[in-house]
Scaffold this motif. Structure first.
Motif, PDB file in Angstrom:
ATOM      1  N   PRO A  81      26.188  -0.269  26.146  1.00 31.47           N
ATOM      2  CA  PRO A  81      27.062   0.915  26.055  1.00 31.47           C
ATOM      3  C   PRO A  81      28.541   0.514  26.156  1.00 31.47           C
ATOM      4  CG  PRO A  81      26.025   0.815  28.200  1.00 31.47           C
ATOM      5  CD  PRO A  81      25.381  -0.281  27.379  1.00 31.47           C
ATOM      6  N   PRO A  83      32.250   2.021  27.291  1.00 31.22           N
ATOM      7  CA  PRO A  83      32.942   3.133  27.950  1.00 31.22           C
ATOM      8  C   PRO A  83      34.171   3.565  27.154  1.00 31.22           C
ATOM      9  CG  PRO A  83      32.713   1.225  29.407  1.00 31.22           C
ATOM     10  CD  PRO A  83      32.365   0.769  28.030  1.00 31.22           C
ATOM     11  N   GLU A 104      34.715   6.709  31.295  1.00 28.38           N
ATOM     12  CA  GLU A 104      33.529   7.517  31.006  1.00 28.38           C
ATOM     13  C   GLU A 104      32.471   6.680  30.299  1.00 28.38           C
ATOM     14  OE1 GLU A 104      35.286  10.667  28.742  1.00 28.38           O
ATOM     15  OE2 GLU A 104      35.754  11.859  30.523  1.00 28.38           O
ATOM     16  N   VAL A 105      31.197   6.673  30.859  1.00 28.99           N
ATOM     17  CA  VAL A 105      30.097   5.898  30.309  1.00 28.99           C
ATOM     18  C   VAL A 105      28.781   6.645  30.567  1.00 28.99           C
ATOM     19  CG1 VAL A 105      29.753   4.532  32.404  1.00 28.99           C
ATOM     20  CG2 VAL A 105      29.083   3.568  30.187  1.00 28.99           C
ATOM     21  N   GLU A 106      27.796   6.418  29.702  1.00 33.61           N
ATOM     22  CA  GLU A 106      26.521   7.100  29.864  1.00 33.61           C
ATOM     23  C   GLU A 106      25.805   6.616  31.132  1.00 33.61           C
ATOM     24  OE1 GLU A 106      24.157   6.579  26.413  1.00 33.61           O
ATOM     25  OE2 GLU A 106      25.804   6.955  25.034  1.00 33.61           O
ATOM     26  N   SER A 107      24.921   7.489  31.632  1.00 33.01           N
ATOM     27  CA  SER A 107      24.068   7.163  32.775  1.00 33.01           C
ATOM     28  C   SER A 107      24.889   7.098  34.052  1.00 33.01           C
ATOM     29  CB  SER A 107      23.295   5.864  32.548  1.00 33.01           C
ATOM     30  OG  SER A 107      22.363   5.670  33.586  1.00 33.01           O
ATOM     31  N   THR A 108      24.248   6.713  35.121  1.00 28.10           N
ATOM     32  CA  THR A 108      24.892   6.718  36.438  1.00 28.10           C
ATOM     33  C   THR A 108      24.593   5.413  37.151  1.00 28.10           C
ATOM     34  OG1 THR A 108      22.963   7.788  37.415  1.00 28.10           O
ATOM     35  CG2 THR A 108      24.754   9.236  36.622  1.00 28.10           C
ATOM     36  N   TRP A 110      26.848   3.208  38.190  1.00 32.28           N
ATOM     37  CA  TRP A 110      27.721   2.109  37.774  1.00 32.28           C
ATOM     38  C   TRP A 110      28.819   1.839  38.800  1.00 32.28           C
ATOM     39  CZ3 TRP A 110      26.086  -0.362  33.520  1.00 32.28           C
ATOM     40  CH2 TRP A 110      25.321   0.344  32.571  1.00 32.28           C
ATOM     41  N   ASN A 132      34.491   6.399  38.796  1.00 30.02           N
ATOM     42  CA  ASN A 132      35.028   6.077  37.471  1.00 30.02           C
ATOM     43  C   ASN A 132      36.494   6.478  37.318  1.00 30.02           C
ATOM     44  OD1 ASN A 132      34.616   8.829  37.519  1.00 30.02           O
ATOM     45  ND2 ASN A 132      34.087   8.943  35.337  1.00 30.02           N
ATOM     46  N   THR A 157      28.443  -3.366  30.891  1.00 30.85           N
ATOM     47  CA  THR A 157      28.705  -2.752  29.597  1.00 30.85           C
ATOM     48  C   THR A 157      29.725  -3.581  28.827  1.00 30.85           C
ATOM     49  OG1 THR A 157      30.550  -1.430  30.402  1.00 30.85           O
ATOM     50  CG2 THR A 157      28.325  -0.488  30.639  1.00 30.85           C
TER      51      THR A 157
END
Length: 617
Positions: A81, A83, A104-108, A110, A132, A157
C-alpha cells in the motif's frame, strides 16, 4: 552479529532481534539484498544438540557450523500500500505557523515514519508517534518537502508522494523613535510602528511586558511633552483579518529621557591664537539630530561656510586683537516649543546655552621662518624672510608663487598662502595725450594724461622741454593738470611711470607739443555788436535815400520820353520832391547831429572803414 540469543533451543528472541533489524534498516533507508543475505549459526558449546539435523543418527562435532540460505518472503513493492499525505492548513504558510500533516493509509495498527527533505523527522509530541498525524512548526522561509511511510511488524508500506509546502517570511514590525532614542524633558517624541507588508493592520504597543494602551491601535504614538516616566523599552506588533494574521514582534528599542542638556564648547587649537588665524569651535551635546546656533560676544554668529550649519563645528577667522567669547546652543524639531529662557514660544526644542569659551588673540607671533614656492616647488635661493626680492626680473620668473611659515612656538606652522601669479612682460611705453585739441588758450586749464595698460602701483613722472630727471614732476595718478595756461607753458612734454624700491621706470612716452594762444574772443564779439548797433540808423537812412534816388531817376526818364513837361506839372514834381525831403528830415537830422563813433584801439580795419562810410552821409 547476534550472540547468546538462543537458549535451550528457543530461538524466539533471536527471531525478534532479526525483525527489529529489518525495521531499523527501513527507518534508516537501508535495503537488505535478499539474494545475498545469509544466516550463520555458530554453536560454541562443548556438549550441544544439533539445532537443525539433516540425519537423526549423525553425531555432532565439538563445534558445529551450519550455513542456511534463507530467502524471506517479501511481496513485490508495487503490491504494497502507498500512503497519501494531507496538509492542514492548505493556504499560505508563514514562518512561525504550525502545520498539521496527516498520513492516510488503508487498514490499522500502523506506526508512522515522517521525513522532511529526506531526513527522518522526529515528532514534536511523542504521542504523535503511534498516530498518523504530526504537527510541525515551520521556522525557515523557503520550500519544504514532506513524506511518510507506515509499518507494522517487519512489514512496511511504500513511501508516500512528497508534499511541498512553501513558507514565506512573516512580516516583522519595526519601531522608530523621532527625533532620537535619547530625548530630553519637554521634547515632543513620536514612536512609529512600521510593518513592511500590505494590508490593514491594527497595531499593538508594549512598554516592557505590559500593553501600552494609550496608543489605541495607532501606527504612530506622539508624546507631546515627554517626561522621565516615559523612559523604557518599547515594542510593537500588528494583527489583521487576512493572512498573515499577525506580524513578528519588533525588536525592542529603549527610550531614554534626561534633563535638558547643556552643551560644551571645545576650541582647536586650545593655545593662544594670533590675528589672521582660523579657530575651529566644536559644540558637543548628547544625542543626535541637532542644528547648532553660535554666538560671539552674545551676538549671533553665522558660519563662514554654510555647510557648517548642520554640523557641530564652525570655523572662525579672528582678525582683531583682544579676547572673544564664544557660546553655542542646539536645536531640533519642527514644532513650537515654550522656552523657559526666552519666556516665549520658539521654533524647535532648544538646549541650554553652553558655557563661554574665551579665546585670547594676539599679534602675529615673531620668529617665523618663511618658505617660498614657485609652481609648488621650493625656491632654494629664497631667504627665510617674509620678503623675496628678485633684483632683475626676467620672463623666466613667470609663475605661481605661494609661501608658508614655521616657528618653534604655537602656532608652529601657518597655512599656505593663497597663490599669486607673477606675469613678466616687456618694458612698457606709456602714451601721452592732452584734454585740449589744437592750441591751448592762455588762461584756460589743460590736463595731460599718461596712459599705461599695465598692472597697478605706478607713479607718474612729467618732463617739460627736456627729459632731465632733475626737472621732473611726480604725481600719484596718471594725470597732470595745468590750471591756467600761460605763454611759458608751451613746448614739448614727456611722461614715464615708475614703481618699486628701487624704482623701476618705463620707457619715455613720445613727445607731445603744446601750443598757446592769446584770449581775444570775448572782446572782439563785444566790439562787433557795439558797432552794429551804432551803425544801424545810418544803414537805414542810406537805404531810404537810395530808393528815393531811383524813383527820381525814373521820373526824369519818363519826362524826356514824353517831351516837354508843362510848367505846372513840373512844379508838382518839384513840390513832391521837397515834400519827400521834408518827410526824411526828422530821420536824417538826429543822425547827422550824433557824434561819430571812434574806433577802439584794438578794432580791426574793417570796422574803421564802416564808420568812415557813415560819416559821408
Amino acid at each position: 552479529m547476534v550472540v547468546g540469543l538462543i537458549s535451550n533451543n528457543d530461538d524466539s528472541a533471536y527471531r525478534e532481534e532479526v525483525n527489529q533489524l529489518v525495521v531499523w534498516c527501513d527507518k534508516n533507508n537501508l535495503s537488505l539484498n535478499v539474494n545475498k543475505t545469509k544466516e550463520i549459526t555458530v554453536d560454541f558449546r562443548r556438549k550441544h544438540m544439533r539445532l537443525y539435523r539433516e540425519h537423526p543418527d549423525q553425531q555432532p562435532p565439538s563445534v558445529v557450523w551450519q550455513l542456511h540460505r534463507r530467502r524471506p518472503v517479501v511481496p513485490p513493492e508495487s503490491e504494497k500500500p502507498k500512503p497519501t499525505v494531507r496538509v492542514d492548513p492548505q493556504s499560505s504558510v508563514y514562518t512561525g505557523d504550525t502545520v498539521t500533516l496527516i498520513c492516510e493509509v488503508e487498514s490499522t495498527g500502523w506506526e508512522f515514519l515522517w521525513y522532511k527533505n529526506s531526513q527522518l523527522l522526529q515528532p514534536q509530541n511523542p504521542a504523535d508517534k503511534n498516530t498518523n498525524t504530526i504537527s510541525v512548526t515551520v521556522s525557515d522561509a523557503g520550500t519544504a518537502e514532506f513524506r511518510c511511510r507506515a509499518h507494522r511488524g517487519d512489514y512496511s508500506t511504500q513511501d508516500s508522494d512528497p508534499v511541498k509546502i512553501t513558507v514565506r517570511e512573516r512580516p516583522k514590525a519595526t519601531v522608530k523613535i523621532q527625533p532620537a532614542d535619547h530625548v530630553f524633558i519637554g521634547e515632543t517624541v513620536t514612536l512609529t510602528c512600521d510593518i513592511d507588508s500590505g494590508g490593514y493592520w491594527w497595531y499593538h504597543w508594549y512598554k516592557g511586558e505590559n500593553v501600552f494602551s494609550y496608543s489605541q491601535r495607532r501606527k504612530k504614538y506622539t508624546i507631546s511633552k515627554v517626561a522621565q516616566s516615559h523612559s523604557g523599552v518599547y515594542t510593537c506588533e500588528g494583527t489583521q483579518s487576512a493572512n498573515p494574521r499577525y506580524s513578528q514582534t519588533s525588536d525592542a528599542v529603549t527610550l531614554t529621557v534626561s534633563e535638558k542638556p547643556k552643551p560644551t564648547v571645545r576650541v582647536d587649537p586650545q593655545s593662544s591664537v594670533y590675528t589672521g588665524a582660523t579657530v575651529t569651535l566644536i559644540c558637543e551635546v548628547e544625542s543626535t539630530g541637532w542644528e547648532f546656533l553660535w554666538y560671539k560676544n552674545s551676538q549671533p554668529l553665522r558660519p563662514q561656510n554654510p555647510a557648517d550649519k548642520d554640523t557641530n563645528t564652525i570655523r572662525v577667522t579672528v582678525s582683531d586683537e583682544g579676547t572673544a567669547e564664544f557660546r553655542c546652543r542646539a536645536r531640533r524639531g519642527n514644532y513650537q516649543y515654550y522656552d523657559d529662557y526666552y519666556k516665549k514660544y520658539v521654533y524647535g526644542y532648544h538646549t541650554k546655552f553652553s558655557g563661554p569659551a574665551i579665546i585670547t588673540i594676539g599679534e602675529s607671533g615673531g620668529g617665523w621662518q618663511y618658505e617660498w614656492f614657485k609652481n609648488n616647488t621650493p625656491i632654494k635661493a629664497a631667504p627665510g624672510t617674509n620678503k623675496y626680492n628678485i633684483s632683475s626680473v626676467a620672463q623666466s620668473h613667470n609663475g605661481v608663487y605661494t609661501c608658508n611659515g614655521t616657528q618653534s612656538t604655537d602656532p608652529r606652522y601657518s597655512q599656505t598662502s593663497d597663490a599669486v601669479t607673477l606675469t613678466v612682460s616687456e618694458k612698457p611705453k606709456p602714451e601721452l595725450t592732452s584734454s585740449h585739441k589744437g592750441a591751448a588758450l592762455i588762461g584756460n586749464p589743460v590736463v595731460l594724461y599718461c596712459r599705461l595698460d599695465q598692472s597697478a602701483g605706478w607713479k607718474f613722472y612729467w618732463f617739460k622741454h627736456s627729459q632731465n630727471p632733475e626737472n621732473e614732476i611726480k604725481t600719484e595718478t596718471h594725470s597732470y593738470t595745468i590750471s591756467s595756461v600761460s605763454v611759458s607753458d608751451g613746448g614739448q612734454y614727456w611722461c614715464r611711470a615708475g614703481r618699486g624700491d628701487p624704482v623701476y621706470y618705463t620707457h619715455y612716452s613720445d613727445a607731445l607739443w603744446m601750443n598757446t594762444t592769446e584770449v581775444r574772443a570775448s572782446f572782439s564779439v563785444l566790439c562787433l555788436l557795439s558797432c552794429l548797433m551804432a551803425a544801424s540808423p545810418y544803414v537805414l537812412v542810406t537805404i531810404v535815400l537810395v530808393v528815393k534816388f531811383y524813383r527820381a531817376q525814373d521820373a526824369s526818364a519818363q519826362s524826356l520820353t514824353e517831351g516837354r513837361v508843362p510848367a505846372r506839372r513840373r512844379n508838382v514834381h518839384e513840390q513832391r520832391g521837397d515834400e519827400s525831403t521834408r518827410e526824411l528830415q526828422p530821420l536824417i537830422e538826429p543822425v547827422l547831429r550824433r557824434p561819430l563813433l571812434k574806433s577802439a584801439p584794438n578794432s580791426h580795419s574793417g570796422k574803421t572803414a564802416l564808420l568812415s562810410l557813415m560819416s559821408t552821409w
